[in-house]
Design a protein around this motif. Structure first.
Motif, PDB file in Angstrom:
ATOM      1  N   GLN A 159      12.000   0.026   8.283  1.00  0.00           N
ATOM      2  CA  GLN A 159      11.209  -0.838   7.411  1.00  0.00           C
ATOM      3  C   GLN A 159      10.028  -1.366   8.215  1.00  0.00           C
ATOM      4  OE1 GLN A 159      12.218  -1.373   4.048  1.00  0.00           O
ATOM      5  NE2 GLN A 159      10.104  -2.099   3.929  1.00  0.00           N
ATOM      6  N   ARG A 182      11.371   3.380   4.523  1.00  0.00           N
ATOM      7  CA  ARG A 182      11.359   2.243   3.615  1.00  0.00           C
ATOM      8  C   ARG A 182      12.758   2.185   2.987  1.00  0.00           C
ATOM      9  NH1 ARG A 182       6.114   0.232   3.170  1.00  0.00           N
ATOM     10  NH2 ARG A 182       4.445   1.739   3.540  1.00  0.00           N
ATOM     11  N   GLU A 223      12.150  -2.982   0.013  1.00  0.00           N
ATOM     12  CA  GLU A 223      10.875  -2.929  -0.699  1.00  0.00           C
ATOM     13  C   GLU A 223      10.968  -3.589  -2.067  1.00  0.00           C
ATOM     14  OE1 GLU A 223       7.694  -1.216   0.219  1.00  0.00           O
ATOM     15  OE2 GLU A 223       8.677  -1.719   2.110  1.00  0.00           O
TER      16      GLU A 223
END
Length: 280
Positions: free
Chosen positions: A76, A135, A139
């Motif tokens: 991330q 990701r 998110e």
């Protein structure tokens, strides 16, 4: 040589740590330019990454053969923090037999019709597998939270759901490694400009990247909140200083090697019927 594990306290968060301030993780206490795993020699560090990549391939094969555990790796970070580069540099030598990756984008209409973790749960690793999230489910809290699409109360609720979800995973054999790639605003500017200037990299640039960059301070605060809310004993966060691409890969590869070696992996027992068998 890597620093002793105790020296990682400022980079790891599981509810408490040296960077904790007034009950909240202080991301500003971690410099994106730090190199806690560096030997001080860039070429030596690059060679170490190459060696670690080979060792991780062997450990991944052992994980697959053992078949008792699963490894979920979450990458991330802000745009240009090096998620794709980490995939190439750290995981690029692993066998496709048991390593999978997925890049998470905005949810589609079908996904939005379910709870926000529905699409995530379908892609967690199976026994013996390594799954890398480029990701992640974070998110679905960071972006709508910064853009005001969900309220602070909904943000807290989603983080509570994530903690429960990750605890479910860890209690059913999944080891969760969460890496926040921490890049500076100046380094991001240079990398985004490089994408614009290089025709072979321009496809990676989107106009929306500049909109997000203009929200830099809001995202830094949101990341600090994320780490504070979801750095747990079962799924802690590791903040990886990411201004140096080589050191970023070195740190992640070293910690993944430690994680896999700490699982007590073993090959399954031999089939007695194979004893003395000769291939003609």
């Amino acid at each position: 040589m890597p620093k002793p594990k105790s020296d990682l306290d400022r980079y790891q968060f599981a509810g408490a740590g040296a960077a904790r301030s007034a009950g909240r993780f202080d991301l500003s206490k971690v410099s994106p330019g730090d190199k806690p795993f560096s030997s001080g020699d860039k070429q030596r560090d690059r060679a170490a990454v190459e060696l670690l990549a080979d060792e991780l391939d062997g450990l991944q094969n052992l994980l697959y053969a053992d078949g008792r555990f699963k490894l979920l790796v979450i990458l991330q970070g802000m745009d240009a923090s090096g998620k794709d580069g980490t995939l190439r540099g750290v995981f690029g030598r692993m066998s496709a037999l048991g390593v999978k990756t997925i890049g998470w984008k905005a949810p589609n209409e079908t996904e939005r019709a379910h709870d926000f973790l529905w699409r995530i749960h379908q892609h967690v690793p199976a026994r013996g597998d390594v799954m890398v999230f480029n990701r992640s489910h974070y998110e679905d809290v960071l972006v709508p939270g910064v853009n005001g699409q969900i309220s602070p109360a909904q943000t807290r609720q989603r983080y509570a759901h994530i903690n429960d979800f990750e605890r479910l995973l860890t209690e059913t054999g999944t080891v969760v490694c969460k890496f926040m790639l921490h890049i500076s605003k100046d380094e991001q500017r240079e990398r985004l400009q490089e994408r614009l200037d290089d025709p072979t990299k321009r496809w990676k640039f989107a106009a929306g990247d500049l909109d997000v960059r203009r929200q830099w301070d809001a995202y830094q605060a949101a990341y600090a909140d994320m780490i504070s809310a979801t750095g747990t004993s079962w799924a802690p966060w590791t903040i990886v200083p990411a201004d140096s691409k080589t050191h970023r890969n070195l740190m992640i590869a070293t910690l993944l090697k430690r994680t896999l070696e700490g699982m007590g992996l073993r090959y399954p027992p031999d089939d007695p019927a194979l004893a003395g068998l000769r291939v003609k």
